[in-house]
Design an enzyme around this catalytic site. Structure first.
Site, PDB file in Angstrom:
ATOM      1  N   GLY A  44     -59.638 -96.913  -1.108  1.00  0.00           N
ATOM      2  CA  GLY A  44     -59.598 -95.500  -1.479  1.00  0.00           C
ATOM      3  C   GLY A  44     -59.539 -95.317  -2.973  1.00  0.00           C
ATOM      4  O   GLY A  44     -59.829 -94.236  -3.485  1.00  0.00           O
ATOM      5  N   ASP A 315     -67.185 -94.019 -12.004  1.00  0.00           N
ATOM      6  CA  ASP A 315     -66.662 -93.851 -13.358  1.00  0.00           C
ATOM      7  C   ASP A 315     -67.028 -94.971 -14.312  1.00  0.00           C
ATOM      8  O   ASP A 315     -66.795 -94.855 -15.516  1.00  0.00           O
ATOM      9  CB  ASP A 315     -65.139 -93.707 -13.313  1.00  0.00           C
ATOM     10  N   HIS A 447     -69.392 -60.502   7.905  1.00  0.00           N
ATOM     11  CA  HIS A 447     -68.530 -59.397   7.465  1.00  0.00           C
ATOM     12  C   HIS A 447     -67.303 -59.312   8.371  1.00  0.00           C
ATOM     13  O   HIS A 447     -67.424 -59.422   9.589  1.00  0.00           O
ATOM     14  CB  HIS A 447     -69.295 -58.071   7.523  1.00  0.00           C
TER      15      HIS A 447
END
Length: 479
Positions: A44, A315, A447
């Site tokens: 992770g 990264d 809506h």
């Protein structure tokens, strides 16, 4: 072990088990490749264990705390509540463990081999993996580098202190800061600062020299100014931090702006700075993988490095340090390895902040569009005029749409308000498909919902928003 000795044979080796790494591993396995995933710490990566997920749990807590305080208008009465950061951290730990177990299960299901250890390249087709006293050599056909990045420490921060933290360490706090100094102008700084303000901290943002606003469209920055005034959040703009003093019970920063010097004191300091790629231990110089001057690995649109069988994602590559980029690059690299003509394009990568209220942005800002020479139309619709926002009591914010005046093609969409992060996906799809304003006006919108705010923002491009009153100028023109 000496290079050239017996090496374990592998197909695809992925170094790093963060979002980019494990997405690449599972996608490559789905496409029939045999995958070995190497992770030196926890599956992770930083995103799950120290960054994205922990920070969003913090912002969720801040949101729920604020909602409870507003409960009286809904007829909800009860005793006042308080924040227990230790209990929040326990929930955070439990959630992270649950999500990590889910990733592990997915890897097992897809027959991804997981090896614990630190990897470095020995040659263009070999890596050495070290784990404790054990060192083994693995020969591979293809490799993906997904080792992530580490926040840089500002030069003026010369020592360590428990009172200074960043996105990787904020979860170690055991109590809500009394007075929090937040250094940075990006979405991370906004998330942490606004979350702790909602939880009771006094917050002061410090924008570095040359920075007068946060990293969003100027209309959003103007709305933030209004909100900060209401929340009593102070912002120091265009200042240069000259020095820091880290005492046992407080932090002191020496600031300089326009030739004037002042000191500011806080109980804690949060720093959101740029990212340094984690490439030092990879020994990339051995294999001819080129890097930018800042150390980021050079890749093409398929995430391929200058070595044809070695890819890099996340990264460690140049560009925004966002998990969405790592995930897309990871899948792209895996598909390229499998022979699929897949590419990554980050022209319309979304930027979001899980603040109170949330912010979401995609495409060109107004300033960028003008600078690029576009003749633009702007449609902006306040959520205070949206029926659903009114009935939920979350009226702060607006939706802004930027369009090319000549071709009516949408160039950018910027939102601040409840529901913005979920709604921005419609904007991303529209920009990717080069949608015109008529393409956004034609569909039916549910809506009541905040979605109708996006419709009316697009209608406002031609002054056709139903729930927005005419300006005085427009009123005169109709007389």
């Amino acid at each position: 072990m000496v290079v050239g000795e017996l090496a374990h044979e592998r197909d695809v080796i992925i170094i790093g088990g963060g979002p980019g790494g494990y997405h690449a591993a599972i996608r490559a396995a789905q496409l029939g490749r045999h995958v070995t995933l190497v992770e030196r710490s926890l599956l992770g990566g930083i995103c799950l264990n120290k960054g994205c997920i922990p920070s969003k749990i913090l912002t969720q807590s801040a949101g729920k705390f604020t909602a409870f305080q507003d409960g009286e208008i809904w007829g909800l009465e009860g005793e006042a509540i308080s924040v227990n950061l230790k209990k929040l951290n326990q929930y955070m730990k439990k959630t992270i463990e649950q999500l990590r177990a889910g990733i592990e299960a997915l890897c097992r299901t897809n027959k991804v081999e997981i090896l614990e250890g630190s990897a470095s390249f020995l040659s263009e087709d070999r890596v050495g993996i070290e784990h404790g006293d054990r060192f083994e050599v693995f020969k591979f056909k293809d490799a993906i580098i997904a080792t992530g990045g580490t926040p840089k420490k500002p030069l003026w921060l010369k020592e360590k202190s428990e009172r200074v933290f960043d996105i990787h360490s904020f979860a170690e706090l055991s109590e809500t800061p009394k007075k929090l100094l937040v250094y940075g102008s990006d979405y991370i700084a906004l998330e942490i600062g606004m979350a702790f303000q909602a939880l009771g901290s006094e917050v002061i943002f410090i924008l570095d020299e040359g920075k007068t606003e946060f990293d969003f469209d100027h209309s959003i920055c103007r709305e933030l100014k209004r909100m900060f005034k209401k929340k009593k959040i102070n912002v120091l703009r265009n200042v240069d931090v000259m020095d820091s003093l880290l005492a046992e019970d407080h932090v002191v920063l020496t600031l300089e702006s326009e030739g004037k010097s002042e000191t500011i004191t806080g109980s804690q300091l949060f720093i959101s700075a740029s990212i340094k790629p984690n490439t030092d231990q990879l020994c990339l110089n051995r294999i001819g993988v080129e890097q930018c001057p800042a150390g980021f690995i050079k890749v093409d649109h398929r995430s391929r490095t200058t070595q044809p069988n070695i890819f890099a994602v996340g990264d460690v590559t140049d560009g925004p340090a966002l998990a969405v980029k790592a995930i897309k690059q990871g899948k792209t690299a895996a598909e390229a390895i499998a022979g699929i003509k897949s590419e990554s394009d980050f022209h319309f990568i979304p930027l979001v902040a899980h603040t109170q209220p949330p912010i979401a942005s995609v495409g060109l800002t107004e300033e960028e569009a003008i600078k690029m020479g576009h003749d633009i139309d702007i449609g902006q619709f306040p959520l205070s005029a949206n029926g659903y926002s009114i009935l939920t009591g979350q009226k702060d914010g607006f939706i802004k749409v930027i369009s090319c005046k000549e071709k009516h093609v949408l160039l950018g969409i910027h939102m601040i308000g409840s529901g913005a992060i979920e709604l921005i996906s419609s904007g991303i799809t529209a920009l990717e498909m080069a949608a015109r304003d008529e393409d956004m006006i034609f569909p039916n919108y549910p809506h009541p919902s905040v979605n109708e705010g996006l419709l009316e923002a697009v209608e406002a491009l031609k002054n056709k928003a139903i729930h927005m009153p005419l300006s005085k100028k427009e009123e005169r023109m109709k007389v």
